[in-house]
Design a protein around this motif. Structure first.
Motif, PDB file in Angstrom:
ATOM      1  N   VAL A 101      -3.790   1.583   9.234  1.00  0.00           N
ATOM      2  CA  VAL A 101      -2.760   0.685   9.738  1.00  0.00           C
ATOM      3  C   VAL A 101      -1.536   1.519  10.088  1.00  0.00           C
ATOM      4  CG1 VAL A 101      -1.212  -1.221   9.183  1.00  0.00           C
ATOM      5  CG2 VAL A 101      -3.568  -1.228   8.313  1.00  0.00           C
ATOM      6  N   CYS A 102      -0.978   1.292  11.247  1.00  0.00           N
ATOM      7  CA  CYS A 102       0.254   1.970  11.636  1.00  0.00           C
ATOM      8  C   CYS A 102       1.375   0.935  11.733  1.00  0.00           C
ATOM      9  CB  CYS A 102       0.090   2.701  12.968  1.00  0.00           C
ATOM     10  SG  CYS A 102      -1.038   4.111  12.843  1.00  0.00           S
ATOM     11  N   GLN A 103       2.495   1.269  11.161  1.00  0.00           N
ATOM     12  CA  GLN A 103       3.607   0.325  11.105  1.00  0.00           C
ATOM     13  C   GLN A 103       4.906   1.035  11.398  1.00  0.00           C
ATOM     14  OE1 GLN A 103       3.645  -2.119   7.582  1.00  0.00           O
ATOM     15  NE2 GLN A 103       5.814  -2.606   7.795  1.00  0.00           N
ATOM     16  N   ARG A 104       5.712   0.380  12.212  1.00  0.00           N
ATOM     17  CA  ARG A 104       7.055   0.880  12.462  1.00  0.00           C
ATOM     18  C   ARG A 104       8.022   0.169  11.520  1.00  0.00           C
ATOM     19  NH1 ARG A 104       8.005   3.677  16.972  1.00  0.00           N
ATOM     20  NH2 ARG A 104      10.181   3.001  16.987  1.00  0.00           N
ATOM     21  N   TYR A 164      -3.708   3.696   4.889  1.00  0.00           N
ATOM     22  CA  TYR A 164      -4.944   2.943   4.688  1.00  0.00           C
ATOM     23  C   TYR A 164      -4.615   1.625   4.002  1.00  0.00           C
ATOM     24  CZ  TYR A 164      -7.873   6.945   5.897  1.00  0.00           C
ATOM     25  OH  TYR A 164      -8.496   7.972   6.543  1.00  0.00           O
ATOM     26  N   SER A 165      -5.153   0.563   4.563  1.00  0.00           N
ATOM     27  CA  SER A 165      -4.985  -0.746   3.932  1.00  0.00           C
ATOM     28  C   SER A 165      -5.893  -0.855   2.709  1.00  0.00           C
ATOM     29  CB  SER A 165      -5.324  -1.855   4.929  1.00  0.00           C
ATOM     30  OG  SER A 165      -6.743  -1.898   5.117  1.00  0.00           O
ATOM     31  N   ALA A 166      -5.794  -1.977   2.036  1.00  0.00           N
ATOM     32  CA  ALA A 166      -6.639  -2.232   0.870  1.00  0.00           C
ATOM     33  C   ALA A 166      -8.118  -2.251   1.233  1.00  0.00           C
ATOM     34  CB  ALA A 166      -6.238  -3.547   0.220  1.00  0.00           C
ATOM     35  N   GLN A 224       0.810  -1.217   0.000  1.00  0.00           N
ATOM     36  CA  GLN A 224       0.000   0.000   0.000  1.00  0.00           C
ATOM     37  C   GLN A 224       0.838   1.258   0.000  1.00  0.00           C
ATOM     38  OE1 GLN A 224      -3.287  -0.355  -0.385  1.00  0.00           O
ATOM     39  NE2 GLN A 224      -2.791  -2.530  -0.479  1.00  0.00           N
ATOM     40  N   VAL A 225       2.074   1.123   0.449  1.00  0.00           N
ATOM     41  CA  VAL A 225       2.991   2.252   0.510  1.00  0.00           C
ATOM     42  C   VAL A 225       4.306   1.846  -0.137  1.00  0.00           C
ATOM     43  CG1 VAL A 225       4.311   3.786   2.012  1.00  0.00           C
ATOM     44  CG2 VAL A 225       1.945   3.198   2.583  1.00  0.00           C
ATOM     45  N   GLN A 226       4.851   2.769  -0.898  1.00  0.00           N
ATOM     46  CA  GLN A 226       6.172   2.530  -1.482  1.00  0.00           C
ATOM     47  C   GLN A 226       7.152   3.569  -0.995  1.00  0.00           C
ATOM     48  OE1 GLN A 226       5.552   2.371  -5.802  1.00  0.00           O
ATOM     49  NE2 GLN A 226       6.150   0.223  -5.719  1.00  0.00           N
ATOM     50  N   CYS A 255      14.364  10.005  -0.411  1.00  0.00           N
ATOM     51  CA  CYS A 255      13.449   8.882  -0.203  1.00  0.00           C
ATOM     52  C   CYS A 255      12.044   9.443  -0.220  1.00  0.00           C
ATOM     53  CB  CYS A 255      13.734   8.178   1.112  1.00  0.00           C
ATOM     54  SG  CYS A 255      12.496   6.938   1.555  1.00  0.00           S
ATOM     55  N   ALA A 256      11.278   9.062  -1.228  1.00  0.00           N
ATOM     56  CA  ALA A 256       9.916   9.556  -1.375  1.00  0.00           C
ATOM     57  C   ALA A 256       8.930   8.446  -1.041  1.00  0.00           C
ATOM     58  CB  ALA A 256       9.686  10.047  -2.795  1.00  0.00           C
ATOM     59  N   ALA A 257       8.004   8.756  -0.170  1.00  0.00           N
ATOM     60  CA  ALA A 257       6.954   7.809   0.194  1.00  0.00           C
ATOM     61  C   ALA A 257       5.698   8.120  -0.605  1.00  0.00           C
ATOM     62  CB  ALA A 257       6.658   7.892   1.685  1.00  0.00           C
ATOM     63  N   SER A 258       5.095   7.076  -1.143  1.00  0.00           N
ATOM     64  CA  SER A 258       3.865   7.268  -1.910  1.00  0.00           C
ATOM     65  C   SER A 258       2.872   6.179  -1.554  1.00  0.00           C
ATOM     66  CB  SER A 258       4.164   7.239  -3.407  1.00  0.00           C
ATOM     67  OG  SER A 258       4.688   5.987  -3.785  1.00  0.00           O
ATOM     68  N   GLY A 259       1.605   6.457  -1.833  1.00  0.00           N
ATOM     69  CA  GLY A 259       0.541   5.513  -1.508  1.00  0.00           C
ATOM     70  C   GLY A 259      -0.504   6.189  -0.647  1.00  0.00           C
ATOM     71  N   ARG A 260      -1.295   5.389  -0.002  1.00  0.00           N
ATOM     72  CA  ARG A 260      -2.412   5.908   0.787  1.00  0.00           C
ATOM     73  C   ARG A 260      -1.936   6.211   2.208  1.00  0.00           C
ATOM     74  NH1 ARG A 260      -7.267   2.119   0.411  1.00  0.00           N
ATOM     75  NH2 ARG A 260      -8.456   4.053   0.690  1.00  0.00           N
ATOM     76  N   ILE A 261      -1.113   7.217   2.306  1.00  0.00           N
ATOM     77  CA  ILE A 261      -0.462   7.563   3.565  1.00  0.00           C
ATOM     78  C   ILE A 261      -1.349   8.454   4.404  1.00  0.00           C
ATOM     79  CG2 ILE A 261       1.519   8.729   4.585  1.00  0.00           C
ATOM     80  CD1 ILE A 261       3.065   7.945   2.021  1.00  0.00           C
TER      81      ILE A 261
END
Length: 125
Positions: A109-112, A102-104, A1-3, A22-28
């Motif tokens: 969802v929070c992730q370390r 956001y998950s699918a 969901q995130v790259q 470092c670029a983060a993309s997706g449903r952040i």
């Protein structure tokens, strides 16, 4: 969901400079701590620098005064400005973030310790 996509690595001469992105993309939803780690051949992965969302920074002793970490929250991007590099800085550099997304199924969802795939920096003449 995130790259997480790192860029900016390559070959640089001793004493030179390089900027990693470092670029983060997706449903952040939000990005919290962002950082850079590195792993040299035959060595364990180590923290290089990190920054909180309010830009409180931490650096490894070996890079203090030479490297600067910064972030652009609007662009979901973290940078590592590397100056006065030495051959000992040769390593694969990894982006690491703590984030919520956001998950699918549209569930927050929070992730370390979300990792990028790394970018190689080689310091050599």
């Amino acid at each position: 969901q995130v790259q997480l996509v790192e860029s900016g690595g390559g070959l640089v001469q001793p004493g030179g400079s390089l900027r990693l992105s470092c670029a983060a993309s997706g449903r952040i939803l939000n990005l919290d701590d962002m950082g850079w780690y590195r792993q040299a051949p035959g060595k364990e992965r180590e923290l290089v620098a990190s920054t909180t969302r309010t830009e409180i920074t931490t650096y490894a002793e070996s890079v203090k005064g030479r490297f600067t970490i910064s972030r652009d929250n609007a662009q979901n991007t973290v940078y590592l400005h590397m100056n006065t590099v030495t051959p000992e800085d040769t390593a694969v550099y990894y982006c690491n973030v703590n984030l919520c997304y956001y998950s699918a199924h549209d569930v927050p969802v929070c992730q370390r310790d979300y990792w990028g795939k790394g970018t190689l920096v080689t310091v050599s003449s």
